[in-house]
Design a protein around this motif. Structure first.
Motif, PDB file in Angstrom:
ATOM      1  N   LYS A  60      25.344   3.856 -28.127  1.00  0.00           N
ATOM      2  CA  LYS A  60      25.504   4.906 -29.147  1.00  0.00           C
ATOM      3  C   LYS A  60      25.017   6.269 -28.658  1.00  0.00           C
ATOM      4  O   LYS A  60      25.488   7.292 -29.120  1.00  0.00           O
ATOM      5  N   ASP A  79      23.677  -2.385 -25.200  1.00  0.00           N
ATOM      6  CA  ASP A  79      23.425  -2.666 -26.617  1.00  0.00           C
ATOM      7  C   ASP A  79      24.507  -1.932 -27.390  1.00  0.00           C
ATOM      8  O   ASP A  79      24.604  -0.703 -27.313  1.00  0.00           O
ATOM      9  N   SER A 202      13.299   5.834 -33.089  1.00  0.00           N
ATOM     10  CA  SER A 202      13.767   6.541 -31.904  1.00  0.00           C
ATOM     11  C   SER A 202      12.884   7.768 -31.660  1.00  0.00           C
ATOM     12  O   SER A 202      12.246   8.270 -32.588  1.00  0.00           O
ATOM     13  N   GLY A 239      13.932   3.341 -28.154  1.00  0.00           N
ATOM     14  CA  GLY A 239      13.049   4.243 -28.881  1.00  0.00           C
ATOM     15  C   GLY A 239      12.114   5.100 -28.062  1.00  0.00           C
ATOM     16  O   GLY A 239      11.481   6.012 -28.616  1.00  0.00           O
ATOM     17  N   GLU A 276      16.449  -1.890 -25.040  1.00  0.00           N
ATOM     18  CA  GLU A 276      17.674  -1.188 -25.444  1.00  0.00           C
ATOM     19  C   GLU A 276      17.479   0.332 -25.406  1.00  0.00           C
ATOM     20  O   GLU A 276      17.670   1.013 -26.418  1.00  0.00           O
ATOM     21  N   GLY A 278      18.236   4.175 -25.021  1.00  0.00           N
ATOM     22  CA  GLY A 278      19.402   5.046 -25.015  1.00  0.00           C
ATOM     23  C   GLY A 278      18.997   6.419 -24.512  1.00  0.00           C
ATOM     24  O   GLY A 278      19.259   6.813 -23.384  1.00  0.00           O
ATOM     25  N   ARG A 279      18.273   7.143 -25.394  1.00  0.00           N
ATOM     26  CA  ARG A 279      17.873   8.518 -25.085  1.00  0.00           C
ATOM     27  C   ARG A 279      17.141   8.644 -23.747  1.00  0.00           C
ATOM     28  O   ARG A 279      17.410   9.567 -22.982  1.00  0.00           O
ATOM     29  N   ARG A 315      22.271  17.730 -33.667  1.00  0.00           N
ATOM     30  CA  ARG A 315      20.846  17.380 -33.766  1.00  0.00           C
ATOM     31  C   ARG A 315      19.982  18.492 -34.375  1.00  0.00           C
ATOM     32  O   ARG A 315      19.156  18.216 -35.242  1.00  0.00           O
ATOM     33  N   TYR A 319      18.370  17.154 -37.798  1.00  0.00           N
ATOM     34  CA  TYR A 319      16.963  16.734 -37.721  1.00  0.00           C
ATOM     35  C   TYR A 319      16.013  17.910 -37.490  1.00  0.00           C
ATOM     36  O   TYR A 319      14.848  17.689 -37.135  1.00  0.00           O
ATOM     37  N   TYR A 373      23.034  11.522 -27.892  1.00  0.00           N
ATOM     38  CA  TYR A 373      23.335  11.912 -29.275  1.00  0.00           C
ATOM     39  C   TYR A 373      23.874  13.345 -29.347  1.00  0.00           C
ATOM     40  O   TYR A 373      23.628  14.060 -30.304  1.00  0.00           O
TER      41      TYR A 373
HETATM   42  N1  LLP Z   1      18.532  -0.169 -30.406  1.00  0.00           N
HETATM   43  C1  LLP Z   1      18.819   0.011 -31.711  1.00  0.00           C
HETATM   44  C2  LLP Z   1      18.975  -1.163 -32.566  1.00  0.00           C
HETATM   45  C3  LLP Z   1      18.960   1.316 -32.227  1.00  0.00           C
HETATM   46  O1  LLP Z   1      19.226   1.482 -33.517  1.00  0.00           O
HETATM   47  C4  LLP Z   1      18.799   2.433 -31.376  1.00  0.00           C
HETATM   48  C5  LLP Z   1      18.954   3.801 -31.874  1.00  0.00           C
HETATM   49  C6  LLP Z   1      18.513   2.193 -30.012  1.00  0.00           C
HETATM   50  C7  LLP Z   1      18.377   0.888 -29.564  1.00  0.00           C
HETATM   51  C8  LLP Z   1      18.354   3.307 -29.010  1.00  0.00           C
HETATM   52  O2  LLP Z   1      17.276   4.126 -29.331  1.00  0.00           O
HETATM   53  P1  LLP Z   1      16.798   5.264 -28.299  1.00  0.00           P
HETATM   54  O3  LLP Z   1      16.256   4.560 -27.069  1.00  0.00           O
HETATM   55  O4  LLP Z   1      17.969   6.102 -27.958  1.00  0.00           O
HETATM   56  O5  LLP Z   1      15.763   5.987 -29.042  1.00  0.00           O
HETATM   57  N2  LLP Z   1      20.806  10.359 -33.532  1.00  0.00           N
HETATM   58  C9  LLP Z   1      19.360  10.338 -33.423  1.00  0.00           C
HETATM   59  C10 LLP Z   1      18.857   9.022 -32.859  1.00  0.00           C
HETATM   60  C11 LLP Z   1      19.338   7.819 -33.613  1.00  0.00           C
HETATM   61  C12 LLP Z   1      18.892   6.524 -33.006  1.00  0.00           C
HETATM   62  C13 LLP Z   1      19.560   5.372 -33.634  1.00  0.00           C
HETATM   63  N3  LLP Z   1      19.239   4.092 -33.079  1.00  0.00           N
HETATM   64  C14 LLP Z   1      18.919  11.546 -32.616  1.00  0.00           C
HETATM   65  O6  LLP Z   1      19.771  12.319 -32.181  1.00  0.00           O
HETATM   66  O7  LLP Z   1      17.727  11.766 -32.413  1.00  0.00           O
END
Ligand code: LLP
Length: 421
Positions: A60, A79, A202, A239, A276, A278-279, A315, A319, A373
């Motif tokens: 995502k 993921d 996140s 996260g 998992e 992402g960012r 963003r 946010y 994102y």
């Molecule tokens: N796994 C699950 C189940 C998630 O819901 C998410 C993010 C991740 C992994 C990845 O998280 P990360 O490592 O990227 O923090 N649009 C928002 C962030 C939304 C995150 C949603 N879920 C932003 O631009 O800050």
């Protein structure tokens, strides 16, 4: 050296001046560094080390095929949260047995597609979803690999829109309820309960909430194993935050060390570990290039009006996120404070407020840390074609998504006039 750095007065990524990309491809345009992406992925893979497990990149954050293919070639897992993401990963050469499927709203069609593709695990978030997956797998004569996403009820201390681990959130299943379902696993003959997972939010910038979540979940995993349920993996979600401004998030090494330490404390050092992120993999590798169309001064403020808006990068509007804005050509005049705003007809269409910049009309700006994102959340609002995406590799760059055309904007639409009804 940071990914986007000045060489003299020219902002560059790898060996390419961003001005060259803007001149050739136009703006708005997302630019990604292959080297930065590879380095970020490898930092996770290396920190995982000998621990059995998988770095499942959260699609995502950025689902461009070129990026997914780079990660797939490095051996990453993925993921996903929709069939669309599944199709993208498969098209990019990702292996099904390295895919985990998260999300609260999986449809039957999505379950069927993922089951026949042979994905590694479904992260299930409710009793109703469990029953549906059991039925869909049964109808296909298959057994679905399942992990329950538990909600450990911890405060991630991040923006409320991206915190997911509190009990009032729509995500996950209360821990006690999940344990009961694991213990009744035999009620679901078409499911194989192979893991447990949690994702608490996140852009976390402290290790404490991760430790709290693990300390709630891991004792239950041990108890379930001792009760004879062969849980093979723990998925700790994503996260881990990045530095946008002055945040000081833990390093990948410190984050992984904490997870391994908690596994060891709870006697689970041999368990498979899925992450998992992402960012933290893609965020710093990307920037959004935009051209200043106008400079407008009012009694109150000075605005730089750009050709990228909230439809390209939402963003800051959604946010109140802060992302650094840099001039692609550094001028030596005294900087002044500008609100960098887009052309969209909404007051929220702001990319950065009160930024000190020395700029002139037609200059190019780079909005940094836009790899995660950014494009993924972009839209065509105000009938604006979505931006091009470019991948930089050493001294070369490649368009990895063509700018949308006006025909793309209208694709699939029909005009229905009364006479035709
Ligand atoms: N796994 C699950 C189940 C998630 O819901 C998410 C993010 C991740 C992994 C990845 O998280 P990360 O490592 O990227 O923090 N649009 C928002 C962030 C939304 C995150 C949603 N879920 C932003 O631009 O800050």
């Amino acid at each position: 050296m940071s990914t986007f750095h000045y060489v003299g007065d020219r902002l560059c990524v790898e060996q390419v001046p961003l001005a060259d990309i803007a001149a050739e491809i136009g703006t708005p345009c997302y630019v990604y560094s292959r080297a930065a992406l590879v380095t970020a992925y490898r930092s996770f893979a290396q920190a995982l080390g000998a621990q059995p497990g998988l770095i499942a990149y959260a699609v995502k954050a950025n689902s461009n095929l070129a990026l997914l293919a780079i990660l797939a070639d490095l051996g990453a897992g993925f993921d996903i949260v929709s069939q669309g993401e599944l199709e993208r990963v498969l098209a990019a050469g990702g292996r099904p047995e390295r895919i985990v499927f998260s999300g609260v709203g999986k449809t039957e069609a999505e379950m069927r597609r993922a089951l026949t593709a042979g994905i590694r695990c479904f992260n299930v978030e409710s009793a109703a979803e469990l029953a549906r997956l059991n039925a869909v797998a049964g109808a296909l004569g298959l057994r679905a690999p399942v992990s329950l996403r538990v909600n450990p009820d911890v405060d991630a201390r991040t923006h409320p829109y991206i915190a997911t681990g509190l009990k009032e959130s729509k995500f996950g299943v209360p821990l006690a309820e999940a344990i009961a379902w694991y213990r009744e696993a035999s009620r679901f003959p078409h499911l194989a309960f192979i893991g447990i997972d949690c994702h608490i939010g996140s852009q976390l910038t402290e290790l404490g909430p991760f430790a709290d979540a693990l300390d709630r979940v891991l004792p239950e995993v041990l108890a379930l194993r001792q009760a004879g349920l062969p849980l093979r993996h723990v998925d700790v979600g994503g996260g881990l935050g990045i530095r946008y401004r002055d945040e000081d998030p833990p390093s990948v090494t410190a984050y992984m060390a904490l997870i391994k330490e908690r596994l060891a404390v709870h006697g689970l050092q041999d368990i498979e570990l899925i992450l998992e992120p992402g960012r933290a993999i893609v965020g710093a590798s990307g920037a959004l290039l935009t051209r200043i169309e106008y400079i407008k001064e009012t009694e109150e403020r000075r605005f730089a009006i750009t050709d990228a808006g909230m439809n390209d990068l939402i963003r800051p509007a959604l946010y109140e996120a802060w992302q650094e804005v840099r001039a692609v050509l550094r001028r030596h005049e005294t900087p002044c404070a500008y609100d960098v705003v887009g052309p969209v007809c909404e007051s929220a269409d702001v990319l950065g407020r009160g930024r000190q910049l020395a700029i002139e009309p037609a200059d190019i700006l780079a909005i940094l840390d836009a790899g995660a994102y950014g494009f993924a959340m972009s839209s065509q609002y105000n009938a604006r074609p979505r931006a091009a995406e470019v991948l930089v590799d050493g001294a070369r760059f490649h368009v990895v998504r063509t700018r949308e055309s006006y025909a793309d904007l209208m694709r699939g639409e029909r005009i229905v006039r009364e006479a035709l009804l």
